[in-house]
Scaffold this motif. Structure first.
Motif, PDB file in Angstrom:
ATOM      1  N   GLU A 113       5.638 -41.297  22.917  1.00  0.00           N
ATOM      2  CA  GLU A 113       7.099 -41.204  22.812  1.00  0.00           C
ATOM      3  C   GLU A 113       7.532 -40.334  21.636  1.00  0.00           C
ATOM      4  N   ALA A 114       6.588 -40.032  20.768  1.00  0.00           N
ATOM      5  CA  ALA A 114       6.940 -39.234  19.581  1.00  0.00           C
ATOM      6  C   ALA A 114       6.398 -37.812  19.652  1.00  0.00           C
ATOM      7  N   ILE A 115       5.288 -37.646  20.332  1.00  0.00           N
ATOM      8  CA  ILE A 115       4.633 -36.328  20.335  1.00  0.00           C
ATOM      9  C   ILE A 115       5.548 -35.214  20.872  1.00  0.00           C
ATOM     10  N   PRO A 116       6.288 -35.450  21.974  1.00  0.00           N
ATOM     11  CA  PRO A 116       7.174 -34.358  22.445  1.00  0.00           C
ATOM     12  C   PRO A 116       8.217 -33.970  21.391  1.00  0.00           C
ATOM     13  N   ALA A 117       8.736 -34.951  20.676  1.00  0.00           N
ATOM     14  CA  ALA A 117       9.733 -34.658  19.628  1.00  0.00           C
ATOM     15  C   ALA A 117       9.097 -33.827  18.517  1.00  0.00           C
ATOM     16  N   GLY A 118       7.879 -34.204  18.124  1.00  0.00           N
ATOM     17  CA  GLY A 118       7.184 -33.464  17.061  1.00  0.00           C
ATOM     18  C   GLY A 118       6.869 -32.038  17.489  1.00  0.00           C
ATOM     19  N   LYS A 119       6.365 -31.907  18.707  1.00  0.00           N
ATOM     20  CA  LYS A 119       6.017 -30.567  19.217  1.00  0.00           C
ATOM     21  C   LYS A 119       7.276 -29.693  19.313  1.00  0.00           C
ATOM     22  N   TYR A 120       8.338 -30.312  19.783  1.00  0.00           N
ATOM     23  CA  TYR A 120       9.600 -29.585  19.961  1.00  0.00           C
ATOM     24  C   TYR A 120      10.100 -29.045  18.615  1.00  0.00           C
ATOM     25  N   MET A 121      10.147 -29.912  17.622  1.00  0.00           N
ATOM     26  CA  MET A 121      10.634 -29.467  16.306  1.00  0.00           C
ATOM     27  C   MET A 121       9.738 -28.378  15.736  1.00  0.00           C
ATOM     28  N   GLY A 122       8.438 -28.526  15.971  1.00  0.00           N
ATOM     29  CA  GLY A 122       7.492 -27.543  15.438  1.00  0.00           C
ATOM     30  C   GLY A 122       7.701 -26.161  16.018  1.00  0.00           C
ATOM     31  N   GLN A 123       8.143 -26.116  17.276  1.00  0.00           N
ATOM     32  CA  GLN A 123       8.297 -24.818  17.930  1.00  0.00           C
ATOM     33  C   GLN A 123       9.323 -23.920  17.241  1.00  0.00           C
ATOM     34  N   PHE A 124      10.379 -24.522  16.693  1.00  0.00           N
ATOM     35  CA  PHE A 124      11.370 -23.705  15.991  1.00  0.00           C
ATOM     36  C   PHE A 124      10.699 -22.927  14.861  1.00  0.00           C
ATOM     37  N   PHE A 125       9.777 -23.586  14.169  1.00  0.00           N
ATOM     38  CA  PHE A 125       9.155 -22.967  13.000  1.00  0.00           C
ATOM     39  C   PHE A 125       8.016 -22.040  13.396  1.00  0.00           C
ATOM     40  N   GLU A 126       7.266 -22.420  14.430  1.00  0.00           N
ATOM     41  CA  GLU A 126       6.191 -21.537  14.884  1.00  0.00           C
ATOM     42  C   GLU A 126       6.800 -20.225  15.421  1.00  0.00           C
ATOM     43  N   HIS A 127       7.944 -20.319  16.076  1.00  0.00           N
ATOM     44  CA  HIS A 127       8.613 -19.105  16.556  1.00  0.00           C
ATOM     45  C   HIS A 127       9.044 -18.203  15.396  1.00  0.00           C
ATOM     46  N   LEU A 128       9.254 -18.795  14.233  1.00  0.00           N
ATOM     47  CA  LEU A 128       9.668 -17.997  13.068  1.00  0.00           C
ATOM     48  C   LEU A 128       8.472 -17.524  12.255  1.00  0.00           C
ATOM     49  N   GLY A 129       7.266 -17.789  12.747  1.00  0.00           N
ATOM     50  CA  GLY A 129       6.062 -17.294  12.074  1.00  0.00           C
ATOM     51  C   GLY A 129       5.393 -18.292  11.151  1.00  0.00           C
ATOM     52  N   PHE A 130       5.922 -19.511  11.116  1.00  0.00           N
ATOM     53  CA  PHE A 130       5.274 -20.544  10.302  1.00  0.00           C
ATOM     54  C   PHE A 130       4.031 -21.059  11.031  1.00  0.00           C
ATOM     55  N   THR A 131       3.018 -21.416  10.270  1.00  0.00           N
ATOM     56  CA  THR A 131       1.838 -22.075  10.830  1.00  0.00           C
ATOM     57  C   THR A 131       2.063 -23.581  10.735  1.00  0.00           C
ATOM     58  N   ILE A 132       1.816 -24.282  11.835  1.00  0.00           N
ATOM     59  CA  ILE A 132       1.975 -25.738  11.792  1.00  0.00           C
ATOM     60  C   ILE A 132       0.730 -26.324  11.116  1.00  0.00           C
ATOM     61  N   ALA A 133       0.902 -26.743   9.877  1.00  0.00           N
ATOM     62  CA  ALA A 133      -0.239 -27.240   9.088  1.00  0.00           C
ATOM     63  C   ALA A 133      -0.721 -28.578   9.630  1.00  0.00           C
ATOM     64  N   ASP A 134       0.221 -29.402  10.085  1.00  0.00           N
ATOM     65  CA  ASP A 134      -0.156 -30.721  10.618  1.00  0.00           C
ATOM     66  C   ASP A 134       1.072 -31.354  11.264  1.00  0.00           C
ATOM     67  N   GLU A 135       0.808 -32.413  12.044  1.00  0.00           N
ATOM     68  CA  GLU A 135       1.889 -33.217  12.635  1.00  0.00           C
ATOM     69  C   GLU A 135       1.556 -34.678  12.335  1.00  0.00           C
ATOM     70  N   TRP A 136       2.477 -35.375  11.745  1.00  0.00           N
ATOM     71  CA  TRP A 136       2.235 -36.778  11.415  1.00  0.00           C
ATOM     72  C   TRP A 136       3.230 -37.649  12.184  1.00  0.00           C
ATOM     73  N   TYR A 137       2.715 -38.666  12.841  1.00  0.00           N
ATOM     74  CA  TYR A 137       3.533 -39.595  13.616  1.00  0.00           C
ATOM     75  C   TYR A 137       3.437 -40.966  12.955  1.00  0.00           C
ATOM     76  N   ILE A 138       4.565 -41.506  12.553  1.00  0.00           N
ATOM     77  CA  ILE A 138       4.565 -42.714  11.720  1.00  0.00           C
ATOM     78  C   ILE A 138       5.242 -43.856  12.477  1.00  0.00           C
TER      79      ILE A 138
END
Ligand SMILES: Cc1cc2nc3c(=O)[nH]c(=O)nc-3n(C[C@H](O)[C@H](O)[C@H](O)COP(=O)(O)O)c2cc1C
Length: 180
Positions: A113-138
């Motif tokens: 239930e959290a992974i799609p939200a995390g992936k979605y938010m990450g895409q904004f930054f990956e599209h801007l050239g950021f490297t996704i260092a990690d994803e943490w689900y709490i």
């Protein structure tokens, strides 16, 4: 000195507690770390490329990002697009990293239930050239909803994130900063 921004949104405080712990961990590592709530008056003026690391945090709402988070990220993205920063191939910007953190209660299907939200938010930054260092689900209490905090797939999650969870987050943030 390396600079980090902890950019978060929170309605019932769980993500905010995590944001504070992550910030403390980053300062433990000797970084300069700022906190910014998405949607706050001055949050629209943030320049993402000013930071070596952006930690982006939000709760999962209906297994995606909450509306204010979505609105904030979309608006910022349009701004970068208009500036010509969004290009095919999304070339990596050296030294620009993003950490995604997402709190969730997982009453029905757990962390899925959290992974799609995390992936979605990450895409904004990956599209801007950021490297996704990690994803943490709490895993976090569903504040104000006893059934979803006690009867769900993750069991009794009242009081989460615990002090121990937050201490672990602080250490994890320090370790992440040390390796970047
Ligand atoms: C409107 C609403 C919808 C939610 N939907 C989900 C969901 O689909 N899956 C889930 O795991 N948790 C869901 N939650 C629980 C939150 O993700 C969790 O409690 C989170 O830690 C809240 O963060 P906050 O205290 O920073 O606002 C929902 C909470 C609310 C208030």
């Amino acid at each position: 000195m390396k600079r980090a921004l902890v950019l978060y949104w929170s309605a019932t405080g769980n993500t905010e507690k995590c944001a504070y712990s992550i910030r403390t961990g980053l300062t433990d590592a000797g970084w300069q770390a700022e906190l910014q709530k998405m949607g706050a008056e001055d949050s629209q003026d943030v320049e993402f490329y000013d930071y070596d690391l952006i930690c982006v945090g939000a709760p999962s709402y209906n297994w995606t990002a909450p509306k204010p988070v979505d609105a904030y990220l979309r608006r910022k993205f349009q701004e970068y697009k208009a500036r010509g920063e969004v290009v095919p191939g999304a070339p990596k910007r050296p030294g620009k990293q993003a950490l995604i953190f997402c709190t969730y209660s997982g009453p029905h299907t757990g962390m899925n239930e959290a992974i799609p939200a995390g992936k979605y938010m990450g895409q904004f930054f990956e599209h801007l050239g950021f490297t996704i260092a990690d994803e943490w689900y709490i895993l976090s209490e569903f504040v104000g909803d006893e059934a979803n905090s006690t009867l769900g797939r993750m069991g009794d999650i009242r009081g989460l994130p615990s002090g121990a969870d937050l201490a672990r987050l602080r250490t994890a943030a320090k370790n992440l900063a040390d390796r970047l």
